[in-house]
Design an enzyme around this catalytic site. Structure first.
Site, PDB file in Angstrom:
ATOM      1  N   ARG A  26      -8.482 -16.650   1.353  1.00 18.02           N
ATOM      2  CA  ARG A  26      -8.370 -16.590   2.825  1.00 18.02           C
ATOM      3  C   ARG A  26      -7.398 -17.661   3.332  1.00 18.02           C
ATOM      4  NH1 ARG A  26      -9.019 -12.039   2.852  1.00 18.02           N
ATOM      5  NH2 ARG A  26      -9.073 -12.361   0.620  1.00 18.02           N
TER       6      ARG A  26
ATOM      7  N   GLN B 190     -12.082  -8.017  -5.340  1.00 16.74           N
ATOM      8  CA  GLN B 190     -12.727  -8.252  -4.040  1.00 16.74           C
ATOM      9  C   GLN B 190     -13.936  -7.339  -3.826  1.00 16.74           C
ATOM     10  OE1 GLN B 190     -10.079  -9.490  -0.622  1.00 16.74           O
ATOM     11  NE2 GLN B 190      -8.525  -8.453  -1.853  1.00 16.74           N
TER      12      GLN B 190
ATOM     13  N   LYS C 247      -1.983  -4.029   1.846  1.00 15.10           N
ATOM     14  CA  LYS C 247      -2.544  -2.708   1.562  1.00 15.10           C
ATOM     15  C   LYS C 247      -2.670  -1.849   2.813  1.00 15.10           C
ATOM     16  CE  LYS C 247      -7.334  -4.331   1.833  1.00 15.10           C
ATOM     17  NZ  LYS C 247      -7.649  -3.598   3.062  1.00 15.10           N
ATOM     18  N   THR C 248      -3.075  -2.427   3.936  1.00 12.13           N
ATOM     19  CA  THR C 248      -3.215  -1.628   5.163  1.00 12.13           C
ATOM     20  C   THR C 248      -1.864  -1.087   5.599  1.00 12.13           C
ATOM     21  OG1 THR C 248      -5.100  -2.982   5.855  1.00 12.13           O
ATOM     22  CG2 THR C 248      -4.041  -1.640   7.546  1.00 12.13           C
TER      23      THR C 248
ATOM     24  N   ASP D 147      -9.346   3.369   2.163  1.00 13.14           N
ATOM     25  CA  ASP D 147      -9.108   1.926   2.134  1.00 13.14           C
ATOM     26  C   ASP D 147     -10.347   1.224   1.575  1.00 13.14           C
ATOM     27  OD1 ASP D 147      -7.877  -0.492   2.509  1.00 13.14           O
ATOM     28  OD2 ASP D 147      -8.255  -0.585   4.664  1.00 13.14           O
ATOM     29  N   GLU D 148     -10.176   0.019   1.046  1.00 12.41           N
ATOM     30  CA  GLU D 148     -11.285  -0.779   0.488  1.00 12.41           C
ATOM     31  C   GLU D 148     -12.104   0.069  -0.490  1.00 12.41           C
ATOM     32  OE1 GLU D 148     -11.312  -3.821   0.901  1.00 12.41           O
ATOM     33  OE2 GLU D 148     -10.580  -4.374   2.879  1.00 12.41           O
TER      34      GLU D 148
END
Length: 659
Positions: free
Chosen positions: A589, A235, A27-28, A204-205
């Protein structure tokens, strides 16, 4: 090279866009590539692009990536929500009830303000609870007259709190979102100016936004189409601090032309880990269906391990990491130990120390929590904002200058009678006749010291250096140390702070108020995780990170899901859903190997509950398909499988000892 959905997300610029990006799906990269596309295709100049994320570290990383892709990338406005709010307030302060140079109070200082507004005799925990409630109202963008509560006093204190903060020219962190929101909502000229200034906005987020942040975003966009939000409802793990995952759905209502693109290819984990994580998270409701996948291979089965107690769990996890590292020639930094709550780290730390293994514990004491840094920050705050009573009280006798508590109490009474702040009162000799001659003289010397430095027209680093030298602060911290080591550490803190300020002012001479605004947003320094050490952190702290091998410990009922999530039957569903998202974050993770453990009996945290109690595996373990695991509570190894497993480990250990 971008995959097809990533490329579509980058190139779609004519519609508002929601990018649903699963864990590890890049995504980044989509955000930075989209900024580059906008600039390189001549669709927008860099200074018209604003990107928002949630941490200073994430903003710094995004800036670094963007500048590699974009000529003139230094003009991009990439920041946290709070930094954007601060920037807006700095430019538009004359349109608010505040003045330039306002202070930003930390949580403990805000609690003292609220405590002072409450009737005498109420316990400290009442002010703590009310502070949390006021923060919740602010995050929901509610004014006092919009609050619904069965406690009228709470509304009164909320209004008094707002008024008092204006009177001392101070804000809390929630105000950095709320004050811009109220300003844009009430002033059409300011609103139009900012809507014209922001040509394209990327968030973002996005799943972590709260009510006031989403309302601010809508006002900044004004219904425009140049908006891209990137997030993952699976998330969303910050509901306890106001985040609203339902903001993902509200986008469809408030931006009818919204397009949705899903990023589902994961570039981090094995398919076994992703299949297990998908199986767990599918037990939550999903307004947007998605399923992350990987072509990185099947990988190892997820190991689910049971231990008799927490002490054995800690011993075995540490021993397994050490054994695994040596057999497979791994670095310490390839391993992470994740847990639901900070108290779980203690036993692991003890075992790591006994085994002499290096580790890095995230979430430790912040640089800004040390008293020496708090002192220097208070001096800077008072130089910028003489109305800051909290800063005045902290520094008036630090270092000691013979102004005792009795003198301060007398000054406070005089200030209250005159209706002025403490520094303004101390600056008027005619008001200080109630003080004795010595107290008046010492107060005058302090006021003169501060006014001398307030009047300096030099860069902030030079003003601060002059002040620290005149008050002989380094000698003060040296004398306050209990031993030689403390003396070295305290002095180093001061030197590090001064060097940091010098570095900030090296390329551009900052005025003191701009330095203060920058420092106030740095709630903690970026942690140095560059050394080769085992990582230890909570599941909340782990979001956004990845590790080759992950040990997820204490996965038991009452821990994950947390007991608080199970306490209220009415709220249980939503609370357990957020706990399940935490489990999903922890599992995703892991890149190559995931080991999950639980204990059968765990001592309670408090003395009155010291008797070991049955814990039992978490319900989330039942949601992992047994065929993806070894050691599943519902599918333990057969005797033959157990022997084969032990034989394999013994052979590896024998080979290691032979080497």
């Amino acid at each position: 090279m971008l995959n097809t959905p990533q490329r579509q997300a980058v190139q779609l610029v004519s519609h508002p866009l929601l990018v649903l990006a699963g864990a590890g799906c890049g995504k980044t990269r989509v955000i930075t590539e989209k900024m580059a596309h906008l600039v390189n295709q001549g669709l927008c100049r860099p200074e018209g692009i604003y990107a928002i994320t949630f941490t200073n570290k994430a903003a710094k990383e995004m800036k670094s990536r963007a500048r590699q892709l974009i000529s003139g990338g230094e003009a991009l406005a990439i920041s946290t929500f709070h930094a954007l709010g601060l920037r807006l307030l700095q430019q538009e302060i004359k349109h608010t009830a505040y003045q330039r140079g306002f202070s930003i109070l930390d949580t403990s200082e805000c609690q003292k303000v609220i405590q002072g507004l409450l009737p005498k005799g109420l316990k400290k925990d009442v002010s703590q609870q009310l502070q949390w409630q006021i923060s919740g109202w602010k995050n929901a963008a509610l004014k006092p007259d919009e609050v619904e509560t069965t406690v009228p006093m709470a509304i009164e204190v909320y209004q008094q709190y707002l008024d008092y903060m204006v009177s001392i020219n101070a804000m809390d962190f929630d105000d950095l979102i709320l004050q811009p929101l109220w300003l844009l909502g009430s002033d059409a000229v300011v609103r139009a100016r900012w809507q014209a200034q922001i040509k394209y906005l990327l968030v973002d987020e996005y799943q972590d936004t709260n009510g006031s942040q989403y309302a601010l975003l809508k006002l900044l966009m004004g219904g425009g189409t140049h908006l891209t939000c990137v997030g993952d409802d699976d998330q969303s793990i910050y509901g306890w601090r106001g985040a609203q995952a339902e903001n993902l759905q509200l986008l469809q209502r408030d931006f009818p032309a919204l397009k949705v693109i899903k990023l589902e290819q994961n570039y981090r984990s094995s398919s076994t880990i992703l299949d297990a994580a998908n199986a767990v998270i599918q037990h939550n409701p999903h307004p947007f269906e998605k399923k992350i996948w990987s072509d990185l291979g099947t990988g190892e089965p997820i190991q689910i391990l049971s231990y008799p107690n927490a002490e054995t769990e800690a011993q075995q996890v540490v021993a397994d990491i050490n054994f695994n590292r040596q057999v497979n020639h791994k670095n310490f930094a390839d391993f992470a130990i994740l847990y639901r709550s900070n108290h779980q780290a203690k036993l692991i730390e003890q075992e790591l120390r006994i085994s002499n293994l290096p580790y890095h514990l995230s979430g430790g004491r912040s640089f800004f929590d040390y008293s020496e840094i708090k002192d220097l920050m208070a001096y800077i705050r008072l130089l910028v904002n003489p109305k800051d009573n909290a800063a005045f009280l902290r520094v008036i006798n630090t270092p000691k200058r013979g102004i005792g508590m009795q003198t301060v109490q007398q000054l406070s009474q005089i200030a209250k009678q005159s209706g002025q702040g403490l520094f303004a009162t101390a600056s008027q000799p005619a008001l200080l006749t109630a003080l004795n001659d010595t107290a008046q003289r010492r107060m005058g010397e302090f006021v003169q010291l501060m006014k001398q430095h307030q009047g300096m027209k030099q860069s902030a680093d030079r003003v601060l250096a002059s002040l620290v030298k005149q008050i002989d602060y380094r000698n003060h911290v040296s004398l306050s140390a209990n031993n030689k080591l403390a003396k070295v550490n305290k002095t180093k803190l001061v030197l590090d702070f001064m060097k940091w300020v010098d570095a900030l002012c090296q390329n551009q001479a900052l005025p003191m108020d701009e330095l203060l605004n920058y420092l106030s947003l740095q709630t903690s320094q970026d942690e140095d995780a560059s050394e080769d050490a085992i990582r230890m952190m909570t599941l909340h702290a782990a979001k956004g990170l990845e590790f080759e091998q992950v040990y997820l410990i204490g996965v038991e009922e009452g821990i994950l899901p947390h007991a608080n999530a199970l306490a209220d039957a009415e709220e249980e569903n939503a609370a357990v859903e957020e706990e399940r998202r935490l489990m999903y974050v922890g599992m995703t993770r892991a890149m190559q190997l995931l080991k999950i453990s639980y204990v059968k009996k765990r001592k309670k945290r408090f003395p009155e509950e010291a008797t070991p109690a049955a814990s039992g595996p978490s319900r989330f373990l039942d949601e992992i398909p047994p065929d993806l695991t070894s050691g599943h509570p519902k599918a333990q190894r057969s005797e033959a499988e157990e022997k084969a497993h032990n034989k394999k480990n013994f052979a590896a250990l024998k080979a290691l000892l032979g080497d």
